[in-house]
Design a protein around this motif. Structure first.
Motif, PDB file in Angstrom:
ATOM      1  N   ILE A  74      98.082-115.231 -64.445  1.00  0.00           N
ATOM      2  CA  ILE A  74      99.359-114.690 -64.902  1.00  0.00           C
ATOM      3  C   ILE A  74      99.635-113.459 -64.047  1.00  0.00           C
ATOM      4  N   LEU A 103     101.342-118.275 -62.936  1.00  0.00           N
ATOM      5  CA  LEU A 103     102.421-118.188 -63.916  1.00  0.00           C
ATOM      6  C   LEU A 103     103.019-116.780 -63.896  1.00  0.00           C
ATOM      7  N   ARG A 105     104.565-113.577 -65.126  1.00  0.00           N
ATOM      8  CA  ARG A 105     104.423-112.935 -66.435  1.00  0.00           C
ATOM      9  C   ARG A 105     105.708-113.026 -67.263  1.00  0.00           C
ATOM     10  N   ARG A 107     107.515-115.361 -67.780  1.00  0.00           N
ATOM     11  CA  ARG A 107     107.587-116.655 -68.470  1.00  0.00           C
ATOM     12  C   ARG A 107     106.544-116.786 -69.585  1.00  0.00           C
ATOM     13  N   THR A 108     105.922-115.658 -69.981  1.00  0.00           N
ATOM     14  CA  THR A 108     104.857-115.713 -70.986  1.00  0.00           C
ATOM     15  C   THR A 108     105.207-114.981 -72.283  1.00  0.00           C
ATOM     16  N   LEU A 111     104.269-116.564 -75.551  1.00  0.00           N
ATOM     17  CA  LEU A 111     102.910-117.095 -75.673  1.00  0.00           C
ATOM     18  C   LEU A 111     101.990-116.094 -76.358  1.00  0.00           C
ATOM     19  N   LEU A 113      98.599-114.697 -76.185  1.00  0.00           N
ATOM     20  CA  LEU A 113      97.539-114.658 -75.186  1.00  0.00           C
ATOM     21  C   LEU A 113      96.442-113.678 -75.590  1.00  0.00           C
ATOM     22  N   SER A 155      95.373-121.139 -75.651  1.00  0.00           N
ATOM     23  CA  SER A 155      96.052-120.173 -74.781  1.00  0.00           C
ATOM     24  C   SER A 155      96.032-120.654 -73.341  1.00  0.00           C
ATOM     25  N   ARG A 158      98.414-123.694 -72.813  1.00  0.00           N
ATOM     26  CA  ARG A 158      99.839-123.329 -72.795  1.00  0.00           C
ATOM     27  C   ARG A 158     100.215-122.705 -71.453  1.00  0.00           C
ATOM     28  N   VAL A 159      99.353-121.847 -70.948  1.00  0.00           N
ATOM     29  CA  VAL A 159      99.603-121.237 -69.637  1.00  0.00           C
ATOM     30  C   VAL A 159      99.581-122.313 -68.558  1.00  0.00           C
ATOM     31  N   ARG A 162     102.731-124.432 -68.114  1.00  0.00           N
ATOM     32  CA  ARG A 162     103.893-123.757 -67.518  1.00  0.00           C
ATOM     33  C   ARG A 162     103.668-123.304 -66.084  1.00  0.00           C
TER      34      ARG A 162
END
Length: 171
Positions: A74, A103, A105, A107-108, A111, A113, A155, A158-159, A162
């Motif tokens: 991330i 990814l 950040r 876009r998180t 989420l 995390l 977690s 999900r990361v 994406r």
């Protein structure tokens, strides 16, 4: 690390099907390789002997046993100088057999995390990295807490879903 704590190599050697690594920081403690890159030195990727390290061989051997190794990073954009370097040297990770994704950040936000980087082995054992403010490892915590393992696994997944594959993500 105390002698009863398994080394990273021992953790990978005991792994049967999956090892995943989630990285959350934009910079870590500088290494000689990073400093050399900052001075303009570049790796001759055609001269594998010059850059291949025991870590790379460990990954290759683990993947050859059928273990899938995935790493998700991330990152903030625009990226830090350290992340620019990490993107450059990820060629070694991929060559060794890791699957790597990035990814942004931004876009998180939705989420959930964990607060720390971690490795998760077969969804049953985690090596959680604790860093100081300058990005140096203070402690690696080994845990098999049955309440934590599903959170770490979810977690990461999900990361991963994406994130952008290394070959596609351009700095």
């Amino acid at each position: 690390m105390p002698s009863n704590v398994p080394t990273f190599a021992q953790l990978l050697q005991a792994c049967e099907f999956s090892a995943v690594h989630l990285e959350l920081r934009d910079a870590y403690a500088p290494t000689e390789r990073f400093e050399a890159w900052r001075r303009g030195e570049r790796i001759d990727w055609d001269d594998r002997v010059s850059w291949w390290h025991p870590y790379d061989q460990l990954i290759t051997d683990t993947v050859a046993r059928g273990v899938v190794i995935r790493r998700a990073r991330i990152i903030s954009e625009p990226v830090s100088e350290y992340i620019r370097w990490e993107h450059y040297v990820t060629h070694a990770n991929v060559t060794a057999g890791e699957q790597v994704r990035w990814l942004p950040r931004r876009r998180t936000t939705d989420l959930s995390l964990p607060g720390n980087d971690f490795w998760l082995f077969d969804n049953r054992l985690a090596r959680v990295h604790h860093f100081d403010g300058n990005g140096a490892v203070v402690e690696d915590e080994i845990t098999d807490d049955p309440d934590l393992m599903p959170h770490l696994a979810a977690s990461f997944e999900r990361v991963w879903a994406r994130a952008i594959p290394h070959q596609t993500y351009k700095i």
